[in-house]
Motif scaffolding. Structure first.
Motif, PDB file in Angstrom:
ATOM      1  N   ARG A 192      26.288  41.599  44.766  1.00 59.61           N
ATOM      2  CA  ARG A 192      27.070  42.346  45.763  1.00 59.61           C
ATOM      3  C   ARG A 192      28.298  41.543  46.184  1.00 59.61           C
ATOM      4  O   ARG A 192      29.385  42.098  46.393  1.00 59.61           O
ATOM      5  N   ILE A 193      28.128  40.232  46.297  1.00 61.15           N
ATOM      6  CA  ILE A 193      29.258  39.376  46.656  1.00 61.15           C
ATOM      7  C   ILE A 193      30.315  39.396  45.554  1.00 61.15           C
ATOM      8  O   ILE A 193      31.518  39.520  45.825  1.00 61.15           O
ATOM      9  N   ARG A 194      29.871  39.290  44.309  1.00 53.26           N
ATOM     10  CA  ARG A 194      30.811  39.320  43.175  1.00 53.26           C
ATOM     11  C   ARG A 194      31.620  40.612  43.181  1.00 53.26           C
ATOM     12  O   ARG A 194      32.844  40.610  42.990  1.00 53.26           O
ATOM     13  N   ALA A 195      30.925  41.730  43.426  1.00 54.03           N
ATOM     14  CA  ALA A 195      31.592  43.034  43.440  1.00 54.03           C
ATOM     15  C   ALA A 195      32.596  43.119  44.596  1.00 54.03           C
ATOM     16  O   ALA A 195      33.693  43.671  44.437  1.00 54.03           O
ATOM     17  N   SER A 196      32.237  42.586  45.741  1.00 50.24           N
ATOM     18  CA  SER A 196      33.127  42.620  46.905  1.00 50.24           C
ATOM     19  C   SER A 196      34.404  41.827  46.648  1.00 50.24           C
ATOM     20  O   SER A 196      35.504  42.265  47.008  1.00 50.24           O
ATOM     21  N   VAL A 197      34.259  40.668  46.021  1.00 50.85           N
ATOM     22  CA  VAL A 197      35.440  39.849  45.723  1.00 50.85           C
ATOM     23  C   VAL A 197      36.344  40.561  44.731  1.00 50.85           C
ATOM     24  O   VAL A 197      37.578  40.573  44.880  1.00 50.85           O
ATOM     25  N   SER A 198      35.760  41.190  43.715  1.00 49.50           N
ATOM     26  CA  SER A 198      36.562  41.847  42.666  1.00 49.50           C
ATOM     27  C   SER A 198      37.354  43.037  43.201  1.00 49.50           C
ATOM     28  O   SER A 198      38.367  43.431  42.613  1.00 49.50           O
ATOM     29  N   LYS A 199      36.913  43.598  44.331  1.00 50.62           N
ATOM     30  CA  LYS A 199      37.617  44.741  44.932  1.00 50.62           C
ATOM     31  C   LYS A 199      38.769  44.317  45.839  1.00 50.62           C
ATOM     32  O   LYS A 199      39.593  45.135  46.230  1.00 50.62           O
ATOM     33  N   LYS A 200      38.801  43.038  46.173  1.00 50.82           N
ATOM     34  CA  LYS A 200      39.828  42.527  47.069  1.00 50.82           C
ATOM     35  C   LYS A 200      41.182  42.487  46.362  1.00 50.82           C
ATOM     36  O   LYS A 200      41.302  41.976  45.243  1.00 50.82           O
ATOM     37  N   ILE A 201      42.196  43.048  47.010  1.00 52.68           N
ATOM     38  CA  ILE A 201      43.553  43.054  46.450  1.00 52.68           C
ATOM     39  C   ILE A 201      44.428  42.114  47.285  1.00 52.68           C
ATOM     40  O   ILE A 201      44.502  42.243  48.512  1.00 52.68           O
ATOM     41  N   PHE A 202      45.084  41.194  46.616  1.00 48.78           N
ATOM     42  CA  PHE A 202      45.974  40.254  47.283  1.00 48.78           C
ATOM     43  C   PHE A 202      47.415  40.703  47.070  1.00 48.78           C
ATOM     44  O   PHE A 202      47.896  40.766  45.940  1.00 48.78           O
ATOM     45  N   ASP A 203      48.069  41.025  48.164  1.00 52.57           N
ATOM     46  CA  ASP A 203      49.443  41.532  48.110  1.00 52.57           C
ATOM     47  C   ASP A 203      50.412  40.364  47.995  1.00 52.57           C
ATOM     48  O   ASP A 203      50.536  39.553  48.915  1.00 52.57           O
ATOM     49  N   LYS A 208      50.608  42.978  42.883  1.00 52.90           N
ATOM     50  CA  LYS A 208      49.264  43.080  43.451  1.00 52.90           C
ATOM     51  C   LYS A 208      48.323  42.263  42.577  1.00 52.90           C
ATOM     52  O   LYS A 208      48.255  42.466  41.361  1.00 52.90           O
ATOM     53  N   ALA A 209      47.635  41.343  43.188  1.00 52.26           N
ATOM     54  CA  ALA A 209      46.760  40.455  42.421  1.00 52.26           C
ATOM     55  C   ALA A 209      45.302  40.692  42.790  1.00 52.26           C
ATOM     56  O   ALA A 209      44.979  40.943  43.955  1.00 52.26           O
ATOM     57  N   ARG A 210      44.467  40.624  41.790  1.00 55.09           N
ATOM     58  CA  ARG A 210      43.024  40.703  42.002  1.00 55.09           C
ATOM     59  C   ARG A 210      42.383  39.368  41.623  1.00 55.09           C
ATOM     60  O   ARG A 210      42.881  38.664  40.750  1.00 55.09           O
ATOM     61  N   VAL A 211      41.291  39.085  42.270  1.00 57.97           N
ATOM     62  CA  VAL A 211      40.585  37.837  42.021  1.00 57.97           C
ATOM     63  C   VAL A 211      39.137  38.156  41.688  1.00 57.97           C
ATOM     64  O   VAL A 211      38.536  39.043  42.301  1.00 57.97           O
ATOM     65  N   THR A 212      38.574  37.427  40.742  1.00 56.29           N
ATOM     66  CA  THR A 212      37.160  37.601  40.407  1.00 56.29           C
ATOM     67  C   THR A 212      36.466  36.241  40.495  1.00 56.29           C
ATOM     68  O   THR A 212      37.115  35.195  40.493  1.00 56.29           O
ATOM     69  N   VAL A 213      35.150  36.296  40.548  1.00 52.15           N
ATOM     70  CA  VAL A 213      34.362  35.057  40.583  1.00 52.15           C
ATOM     71  C   VAL A 213      33.241  35.135  39.555  1.00 52.15           C
ATOM     72  O   VAL A 213      32.742  36.219  39.230  1.00 52.15           O
TER      73      VAL A 213
END
Length: 254
Positions: A192-203, A208-213
């Motif tokens: 669930r944490i991995r999925a939450s991070v992958s949905k985060k968009i950094f402006d 627009k950048a996305r980050v994954t873990v």
């Protein structure tokens, strides 16, 4: 220790109050005896007022001689304790992300391992690594990299339960500790944490950048030490990276 000194201060106040009251009562009794033995002397009302005035005169010196030094010492020690507590907190806190640093989370993990060993309860740990973090720094700058670290740390902290802990283990790596949690349960939590991070968009302005873990998960096995436990977590993380990143891999202790 604070409660003990507070009780000592209250006791000192009570002693002073008792002394003042006893002095006041003694004066009233003595003057009353004189009054009733000699009717021509001043009235009882003025006798009581005299005693009250005398009590008010002697009370401040007693306070400053007895209570004031005790109060000053109490406040001094209280301030010193607060400073020591604050320094202790700073020593185990990562200044950038405001979560525990490597020292803090390691101490917490060692304690959790001892508890799991003693009470035979499950303990799961997860090593989280931000994918392609060097590229983030190179492309957007270190300020953006710092914002990513803080954001990921916040996501991890918000996703955890009360007994769980997270710390910045080093660079872009985070260590999650999940007491009373077996490997299957822990894997669901970090997924669930991995999925939450992958949905985060950094402006980043026009971009627009996305980050994954990538996450490696393992369960503590009674009898193993910290080095062995972390080795299993690192190997699971390596498998997640090798498997394509943005992935959770669970590895059982052998």
């Amino acid at each position: 220790m604070k409660d003990t000194r507070s009780e000592a201060l209250s006791a000192a106040r009570a002693v002073v109050a008792i002394v003042v009251i006893a002095f006041f009562v003694e004066l009233v009794i003595m003057q009353s005896m004189l009054f009733f033995g000699h009717a021509h002397q001043e009235s009882l009302l003025f006798t009581i007022l005299d005693a009250a005035i005398l009590s008010l005169v002697i009370a401040p010196p007693i306070y400053w001689l007895v209570l004031s030094p005790i109060k000053q010492e109490y406040e001094k020690r209280l301030k010193a304790e607060h400073h020591a507590e604050e320094m202790g907190r700073i020593a185990i806190t990562d200044p950038l992300t405001a979560i525990m640093n490597r020292r803090g989370i390691t101490v917490g993990l060692l304690d959790a391992m001892a508890q799991a060993e003693r009470y035979r309860t499950p303990l799961t740990v997860a090593m989280v690594d931000i994918d392609h973090f060097k590229e983030i720094n190179d492309t957007y700058g270190h300020d953006t990299g710092d914002r990513v670290l803080k954001s990921v740390a916040a996501i991890l902290s918000d996703a955890l339960r009360m007994p769980d802990k997270v710390g910045r283990y080093g660079g872009e790596e985070f260590l999650i500790m999940l007491p009373h949690t077996n490997l299957a349960q822990g894997s669901k939590i970090v997924e669930r944490i991995r999925a939450s991070v992958s949905k985060k968009i950094f402006d980043q302005g026009a971009k627009k950048a996305r980050v994954t873990v990538s996450v490696g998960v393992t369960q503590f096995k009674p009898g193993e030490d910290l080095e062995q436990l972390m080795s299993h977590a690192d190997k699971a993380l390596y498998d997640a990276k090798k498997g394509g990143r943005n992935l959770v891999v669970a590895r059982k202790s052998r």
